[in-house]
Design a protein around this motif. Structure first.
Motif, mmCIF file in Angstrom:
data_model
loop_
_atom_site.group_PDB
_atom_site.id
_atom_site.type_symbol
_atom_site.label_atom_id
_atom_site.label_comp_id
_atom_site.label_asym_id
_atom_site.label_seq_id
_atom_site.Cartn_x
_atom_site.Cartn_y
_atom_site.Cartn_z
ATOM 1 N N ILE A 35 45.096 37.409 30.320
ATOM 2 C CA ILE A 35 46.088 37.687 29.172
ATOM 3 C C ILE A 35 46.347 36.361 28.449
ATOM 4 O O ILE A 35 46.266 35.260 29.103
ATOM 5 N N PRO A 36 46.941 36.503 27.174
ATOM 6 C CA PRO A 36 47.536 35.131 26.495
ATOM 7 C C PRO A 36 48.615 34.728 27.309
ATOM 8 O O PRO A 36 49.519 35.306 27.886
ATOM 9 N N ARG A 37 48.613 33.406 27.343
ATOM 10 C CA ARG A 37 49.698 32.785 28.063
ATOM 11 C C ARG A 37 51.163 32.790 27.576
ATOM 12 O O ARG A 37 51.156 32.683 26.114
ATOM 13 N N GLY A 65 44.703 42.090 39.219
ATOM 14 C CA GLY A 65 45.461 40.577 38.975
ATOM 15 C C GLY A 65 45.397 40.468 37.446
ATOM 16 O O GLY A 65 44.476 40.591 37.052
ATOM 17 N N PHE A 66 46.224 39.489 37.129
ATOM 18 C CA PHE A 66 46.363 39.011 35.943
ATOM 19 C C PHE A 66 46.296 37.453 35.987
ATOM 20 O O PHE A 66 47.070 36.800 36.597
ATOM 21 N N TYR A 67 45.757 36.754 35.021
ATOM 22 C CA TYR A 67 45.792 35.322 34.815
ATOM 23 C C TYR A 67 45.758 34.797 33.359
ATOM 24 O O TYR A 67 45.300 35.638 32.497
ATOM 25 N N ALA A 68 46.158 33.559 33.114
ATOM 26 C CA ALA A 68 46.263 33.202 31.675
ATOM 27 C C ALA A 68 45.186 32.079 31.434
ATOM 28 O O ALA A 68 44.837 31.976 30.391
ATOM 29 N N ILE A 69 44.850 31.343 32.484
ATOM 30 C CA ILE A 69 43.972 29.898 32.168
ATOM 31 C C ILE A 69 42.656 30.324 33.028
ATOM 32 O O ILE A 69 42.585 30.651 34.273
ATOM 33 N N ALA A 70 41.550 30.548 32.236
ATOM 34 C CA ALA A 70 40.276 30.788 32.993
ATOM 35 C C ALA A 70 39.765 29.192 32.945
ATOM 36 O O ALA A 70 39.768 28.284 32.112
ATOM 37 N N GLU A 71 39.148 28.914 34.376
ATOM 38 C CA GLU A 71 38.525 27.723 34.655
ATOM 39 C C GLU A 71 37.358 27.878 35.694
ATOM 40 O O GLU A 71 37.544 28.471 36.761
#
Length: 177
Positions: free
Chosen positions: A134-136, A109-115
């Protein structure tokens, strides 16, 4: 690749919609300076929208199997990949059978915003994969390691590559492959 129209090689699908009155999402092939596919949805509640390609190819004699993709995550409404790590705005999944005929999956999986408190590890997926931040809104070149020894180390020697799925999962998202 997506150089030809999606059907008949790729099947577009939508599944697991939590609220029937909400959007089904959109998967669309686009051509500009390059050919790519957009996965989009604005809504509340879970959904998975994507593409699936049936491969059904014997891979017992392969010594190397790799996945490569150029991708981008423009937006996501759920941080990281959701509470169980299953709702990334872009995911790659290989389904395969081992030498005993048992089904297995490899997932990235890939995502841009960690929370926090959301997870970047799929807690219910085989192998508990660590997803990649990854960078948004920036193109990201992904290349997997050789999957054959990785899958064998899990105790499941791959024999048949069943399918490849590329999808977005979550509530609202926009991603590109």
């Amino acid at each position: 690749d997506f150089l030809t129209p999606l059907p008949p090689h790729w099947e577009v699908y939508s599944q697991g919609k939590q609220f029937s009155e909400e959007s089904d999402g959109n998967v669309e092939r686009m051509e500009n300076d390059r050919t790519y596919v957009i996965f989009e949805r604005e809504g509340r509640g879970h959904i998975e929208v994507g593409l699936s390609q049936q491969i059904n190819q014997n891979i017992e004699q392969l010594s190397s199997l790799r996945v490569a993709a150029l991708l981008r995550v423009d937006s996501q409404s759920i941080g990281s990949c959701g509470t169980a790590g299953t709702e990334c705005p872009l995911m790659l999944k290989i389904t395969y059978l081992d030498t005993r005929g048992d089904p297995h999956e490899w997932l990235q999986g890939f995502y841009a915003i960690a929370e926090s408190p959301y997870s970047s590890v799929c807690t219910i997926c085989e192998g508990n994969p660590q997803h990649i931040q990854i960078p948004r809104s920036a193109w990201y070149q992904y290349a997997s390691a050789n999957l054959i020894p990785l899958l064998e180390a899990r105790g499941s020697s791959p024999a048949t590559l069943v399918s490849l799925n590329v999808y977005a999962s979550g509530h609202s998202f926009a991603s590109v492959l």
